[in-house]
Every structure is written in structure tokens, then in C-alpha cells.
Design an enzyme around this catalytic site. Structure first.
Site, short mmCIF file in Angstrom:
data_model
loop_
_atom_site.label_atom_id
_atom_site.label_comp_id
_atom_site.label_asym_id
_atom_site.label_seq_id
_atom_site.Cartn_x
_atom_site.Cartn_y
_atom_site.Cartn_z
N ASP A 1 -7.21 -1.76 3.43
CA ASP A 1 -6.25 -2.82 3.11
C ASP A 1 -6.63 -4.16 3.73
O ASP A 1 -6.09 -5.20 3.34
CB ASP A 1 -4.85 -2.44 3.61
CG ASP A 1 -4.32 -1.17 2.97
OD1 ASP A 1 -4.51 -1.04 1.75
OD2 ASP A 1 -3.74 -0.34 3.67
N ASP A 6 -1.92 -0.92 5.94
CA ASP A 6 -2.18 -0.41 7.29
C ASP A 6 -3.62 0.03 7.51
O ASP A 6 -4.05 0.14 8.66
CB ASP A 6 -1.26 0.78 7.59
CG ASP A 6 -1.66 2.02 6.83
OD1 ASP A 6 -1.86 3.08 7.44
OD2 ASP A 6 -1.78 1.93 5.59
N ASP A 48 0.85 -1.18 0.00
CA ASP A 48 0.00 0.00 0.00
C ASP A 48 0.90 1.24 0.00
O ASP A 48 2.09 1.15 0.29
CB ASP A 48 -0.90 -0.04 1.23
CG ASP A 48 -1.74 1.22 1.37
OD1 ASP A 48 -2.37 1.62 0.38
OD2 ASP A 48 -1.74 1.81 2.46
#
Length: 658
Positions: free
Chosen positions: A550, A546, A350
């Protein structure tokens, strides 16, 4: 030999006995004779060593007989009881095979051989118990970093009345006083004071960091020369240290697929050993063979063919890797997860909060033509207007001004309009700070250029005239390019960036991090779809993220790793491992550590199989003395256990992160 069963209850994380402040402890070690297995093994060995010279010297049986009996009882009662309990549950325990072999040797007058078997067997068990406890100690010792007592504010801020309480009695919202040289009792936020804090135990930072009002501090870290007032933000059981201990304890209770397979095979294998032993005893006797020599050969076979070393091949390396990772701020939730981490062949990350720090910062101040201002003056005006704002961009602007040491003029008539920005009267001018699209009727060339670079543009106006554009972006994490390169070396391909951010911002971050494959503007379900497409093609995917968005991808991936400091609860729950310190370099390090653990498991299985094979062939094809068979079998068991515990060493983590 099956290792001692670990305690089923996790260590108490909140209740601690009162104790005076102490110097920071080193890594705890279980004392040698603190374990019952060690004490019984020592008694068995002493009794054997006292009986041996009397037996060899031809002394009467009443002199050495009771000593051998004590040797057998002290060293054999624990494995014998465990074997009988397993037998009642209709499972065959290899411990029982060893005890039966020793009793069989004594039954035909081979007291010395049986005693030697018991002593080596008990000593092996004691070494395994000590090694297993060392793994637990290395994790539980983190709790000792937090002090047992704390000075809590008893009244209001004006009374200055402080009371000494147990850390377990602290509650969220309490104010504690941390004096110079003391360890912090809880995770919290500094309310007043300034000091340097050694956070190496939590963040890994080699040098103390400055901490003042508004900064976050952690339980167990060491205060420097200043005094701090800290608001408690988390209960003792939810502190970073407590989470490390609890999660590693939970991980230690799980079993990896390789271990489950071995245990499944062990039962059938052990049954086969018993059947083969009975055949080696009965068939030669049916053809008139000597009873004593036939029984010795059969018992030797049962000993050397027992799968003790095979049983210990898997869990010590994986549990040692879990404990080592936990000491360095990576919480691997299970032995299954530790084993799977080493299998990944593709990584995807990410952007916000993972590759980047997740908080905006002013990267550049661009003063517009004819504004007649310096960069510092333009930034000071914007910061003065934003002082009372709670918006993240506003806080970033104020922080940038303070970093430059600018004096902020007073602001009056502050007003905030959601979606547009803020306004205030600063030094007689009306200053507005906000989105260029919201403040201007037409495009601003400087703002367009900033946004084309993948940054966020913030316009500053003074009395209705645009004077500056602030370029705000999300700073790349320290060491992110090195972590990306390390993951590429481990998997054989460069990681992919999966983000819901716009393509320009994603492209800028990816370029700085060294990532070529960028997939931007993704919804959570689109991230999951990308993961499933890779896995349908045969890839084993590691996802690092995080946020709440996600979590679905973390759960769908072969292995998910969450950034713990700013990670959402859902992401932390969905991931297989959590990086507490938010150090991206820890991700490739734990993957490399997992691969080392898997290699050690393979080494152990080879060592165990070769030793068993050689000893069995020797016994069947030649004449293997019982003492030599015992030494070879137990020696391979201890070797396998100690080989797995190599990953507890500090150098194992450094080598993994190299």
C-alpha cells in the site's frame, strides 16, 4: 501579535528522573506564572496600575514617572528585542511596530496611552504564550502515563531476583514484573500471569481487557488485580506513547500552506503599513496640521492596521486539531497534512489489515456426510494436529478450538510440509490438515462452496478420509460499516475498495462493509495507477492502508492514512497520518476534525480582516482614540487565538466522530 517560538528540540523520550509511583495524572496544565511572558506582563500591569492613579491625581512626575518607565521596560523589552532581531534579518516584525508606537506616544507626553498599549500588548502576548503551551502540554502529558521506574529480572527465571531500574534503562528482551495497580513501563508481550489491563489511554477501549501469556501490552496502561511478567519488545523511545509525542512535536514544527502564504504576505503588508503611517504623519504636517494630534492619528493607524490577528488565524486551529487527534491515537505528521485531510473528496481503502483485522479466524466448521463426527470433534482433531504449527491458519484453528473450550487430545509424530499442510498421530488416527487441492486428487464440493463464498477452505482428513472442511476468513473490523458510511457522508460518494486479494474474498468483505466499487487482484503499481487516474480527473484522494504493497499508493495520494498497529514500516513512513489504535472510525473522525479546523481558519481570517478594516476606517474617517484602537486590535488578536484553541476540547473529537 506573533506567538512565542516553540522549542526547537523535542522532549526527551527516554531519560526521566526517578520518581515514586503516582496515581494516574490528569491532563497537565502549565502554571500561570511558570511562563516568563506572564511574569513580565504582570509586572508591567502592576507598575501601570500604580502609576495611573498618581498621574490622574496630578502628582509630580517623579512619583509616577519611574512607574511608567518600569511598565514600558517590563512589557516591551521582549517584543522590542524580537523586533530588532527581525530587523537585523531584514524582516519587519509587527511587535516592533507596537513598541515604536508606545515610545512615540511617550515622546509627545502621552505616557498613559503608551503605557496602556504596552500593558495590553504584553497581556495579549502572555495569553498567546499560555495558550500555545497548553497545546504542547496536552501532548507531552502522555509521557507522564508511563512510570519512571520498573522492576527488571536481574538473573534467570529461577533466581527470581528483581532490581528496580529507570524505564530509560530497559532494553528489548528484558523481563519486567508489573504488580497489581501499577502502570506498565514498556510495550511488550506477556510471558506469564493473567490480569485485566485498562488500555483506554492507548486503544480507547472503555473497559479493561483480559491479558495473559502471549498478549501484547502497552506502556502507560494500567494493570488490574493480577501480576504480569512482560518481555520488553520496544525501547522507551519507540513505544506507542513516545511515537505519539514525537510525531505530534514534529507536526507542530511544520507550517500549513495557508500559514506560509500569510507569512509571505505579512512582510509586504507590514512594509505597506509603515509607509502609510509615515505618509499620514508627513503629509498633514506639510499642510500645517498640529504635530501632536497628527502623530497620535498616525500611531493609532499603525497599531490597528498591524496584521497580528491575521498571522494567528491559521496555526492555532491546525495545531489544536493535531494535538486532539494525537490524544485519540491518530498521529498527523504535519500541519500541511492536517490541512490537506479536510480537502479530500474521494476515499479508497485496502482490505486486509485495514477493513479487516488482518488475521485469519475459523468462521465455520462443515462436517462432511458420513464422517460420523461432530463439529467440535472435527475441530479438536484439526487443532491437535496444528498445535505445533507456526502457520497463521494453524494458529487460527487452535485459537478457534480454545474459544470453544475444547480439550485437545495429545498429538505425536508431527510433520509439516510447506504448501500442503500438517500431519500428526492423534488418538491413534493419522490426521492431516491442509489445502484441499494439495490433499485430494479430485474436487471436494464443500471446499468449492466455501471458496465460492470468498473464504479459505482447509480440509481435515482422518486416516485418509475427508471428515470436515473449515471455512477460514478475515474478520471485518468492528465499526467498519459505520466508518465507510461516515466517509461516504463526508466525501459525497461511497469509498472504493482497492485490494490485491481475489475478487470473491474482496466482494464478500465489501458487501459486509457497504462498499459497492470493488477493484480486486491489483498489484501495487495498479493501485497507484488508480489513484493517479482519479487525481488527473480532479479528485483529491484519501488512501487508507497498512501493508508494504500500500505504501506507493499512500505516497501518491493527496493524503495517506496508515493503520499503525500492524502496519509495515514503509506504510507508516509513506503515510501523512497514522491510526495507532487501528480504529477505522478514527479515519472519518480526523477528516471531520480537519474540516472543522479549516472552517475555524476561515472564521479567524474574517474576524481579523473585519476588525482591522473597521478600526482603520474609523481612524482615517473619524477620530479613533489610541486606547480604544489598542483595545480593539489586541482584543481581536486574543479572540482569534482562543477561537483556534477550541479544537483542544474533548468534545471536538466526539463531535467529529459523531
Amino acid at each position: 501579535m506573533v506567538p512565542p517560538t516553540p522549542p526547537t528540540t523535542a522532549p526527551v523520550l527516554t531519560a526521566r528522573p526517578a520518581a515514586p509511583p503516582a496515581a494516574p495524572p490528569g491532563r497537565p496544565r502549565t502554571r500561570l506564572f511558570a511562563l516568563a511572558e506572564v511574569r513580565w506582563a504582570a509586572l508591567s500591569a502592576v507598575a501601570f496600575l500604580c502609576a495611573l492613579p498618581l498621574d490622574l491625581a496630578g502628582a509630580p512626575a517623579w512619583a509616577w514617572g519611574p512607574l511608567y518607565a518600569l511598565c514600558y521596560a517590563a512589557g516591551g523589552w521582549q517584543p522590542g528585542l524580537a523586533g530588532l532581531q527581525a530587523l537585523r534579518a531584514r524582516t519587519l516584525d509587527v511587535d516592533l511596530l507596537m513598541v515604536v508606537a508606545a515610545i512615540g506616544a511617550a515622546a509627545i507626553g502621552q505616557y498613559l496611552d503608551g503605557g496602556l498599549l504596552i500593558v495590553i500588548f504584553a497581556t495579549s502576548g502572555a495569553l498567546e504564550a499560555l495558550a500555545t503551551r497548553r497545546t504542547a502540554d496536552s501532548v507531552r502529558g502522555l509521557l507522564d502515563l508511563a512510570p519512571a521506574r520498573a522492576a527488571r529480572l536481574a538473573g534467570d527465571d529461577r533466581s527470581e531476583a528483581w532490581e528496580t531500574v529507570d524505564v530509560a534503562d530497559l532494553r528489548v528482551g528484558d523481563t519486567v514484573l508489573v504488580r497489581p495497580g501499577e502502570r506498565l513501563p514498556a510495550d511488550g508481550t506477556v510471558l506469564d500471569g493473567a490480569s485485566e489491563v485498562d488500555q483506554a489511554t492507548i486503544t480507547g477501549e472503555p473497559l479493561p481487557v483480559d491479558r495473559r501469556a502471549g498478549d501484547t501490552v502497552y506502556a502507560g496502561t494500567l494493570n488490574g488485580t493480577g501480576s504480569l511478567r512482560v518481555r520488553v519488545d520496544k525501547d522507551a523511545a519507540r513505544s506507542v506513547i513516545a511515537r505519539i509525542v514525537a510525531m505530534v512535536e514534529e507536526a507542530s514544527a511544520t507550517k500549513a500552506p495557508t500559514q506560509l502564504f500569510i507569512e509571505k504576505v505579512e512582510q509586504r503588508y507590514s512594509t505597506g503599513v509603515v509607509v502609510a503611517t509615515l505618509a499620514l504623519l508627513t503629509v498633514p504636517l506639510a499642510f500645517g496640521a498640529d504635530f501632536t494630534s497628527t502623530l497620535l492619528r498616525a500611531m493609532t493607524f499603525m497599531i490597528v492596521a498591524s496584521p497580528c490577528a491575521v498571522v494567528l488565524a491559521t496555526m492555532p486551529p491546525l495545531l489544536s486539531a493535531i494535538a486532539n487527534a494525537g490524544r485519540h491515537g491518530v498521529l498527523v505528521k504535519s500541519a500541511v497534512a492536517m490541512e490537506r485531510l479536510g480537502e479530500i473528496d474521494r476515499a479508497a481503502l485496502d482490505k486486509t489489515g485495514t477493513l479487516t483485522e488482518g488475521s485469519p479466524r475459523v468462521a465455520e466448521v462443515r462436517v462432511l456426510p458420513d464422517a460420523g463426527l461432530t463439529q467440535d470433534r472435527a475441530l479438536a482433531l484439526a487443532a491437535a494436529a496444528e498445535v505445533h504449527s507456526e502457520h497463521p491458519l494453524g494458529r487460527a484453528i487452535v485459537a478457534a478450538a480454545r474459544e470453544r473450550g475444547l480439550r485437545l487430545p495429545g498429538a505425536r509424530e508431527f510433520a509439516s510440509t510447506p504448501g500442503r499442510g500438517v500431519s500428526a498421530s492423534v488418538d491413534g488416527s493419522t490426521v492431516r490438515v491442509g489445502s484441499p487441492a494439495a490433499l485430494l486428487a479430485e474436487e471436494c464440493a464443500a471446499a468449492v462452496q466455501v471458496e465460492a463464498e470468498g473464504r479459505t477452505a482447509v480440509l481435515v482428513e482422518a486416516d485418509g478420509v475427508p471428515v470436515a472442511v473449515l471455512a477460514v476468513d478475515d474478520r471485518l473490523r468492528s465499526g467498519a460499516p459505520q466508518a465507510v458510511a461516515a466517509l461516504a457522508r463526508l466525501t459525497g460518494r461511497t469509498p472504493t475498495l482497492l485490494t490485491g486479494d481475489n475478487a470473491r474474498a474482496a466482494g464478500r468483505v465489501a458487501g459486509e462493509a457497504g462498499i459497492e466499487d470493488v477493484r480486486a487482484g491489483l498489484l501495487p503499481e495498479e493501485k497507484v495507477a488508480a489513484v493517479r487516474a482519479w487525481q488527473d480527473a480532479g479528485d483529491k484522494v484519501l488512501i487508507v492502508g497498512d501493508g508494504v504493497n500500500d505504501a506507493p499508493a499512500l505516497a501518491a495520494a493527496h493524503t495517506g492514512v496508515a493503520m499503525g498497529r500492524a502496519g509495515s514500516d514503509l506504510a507508516l513512513e509513506s503515510a501523512d497520518a497514522v491510526v495507532v489504535r487501528d480504529e477505522l472510525a478514527a479515519v472519518p473522525a480526523v477528516v471531520a476534525l480537519s474540516r472543522r479546523a479549516r472552517r475555524l481558519v476561515a472564521q479567524n481570517l474574517v474576524i481579523a480582516s473585519v476588525c482591522i478594516g473597521v478600526l482603520v476606517v474609523w481612524d482615517l474617517a473619524g477620530h479613533l482614540p489610541l486606547p480604544l484602537g489598542v483595545a480593539g486590535h489586541e482584543g481581536s488578536t486574543v479572540l482569534v487565538a482562543l477561537n483556534g484553541l477550541r479544537l483542544l476540547r474533548e468534545s471536538s473529537w466526539r463531535e467529529a466522530g459523531a
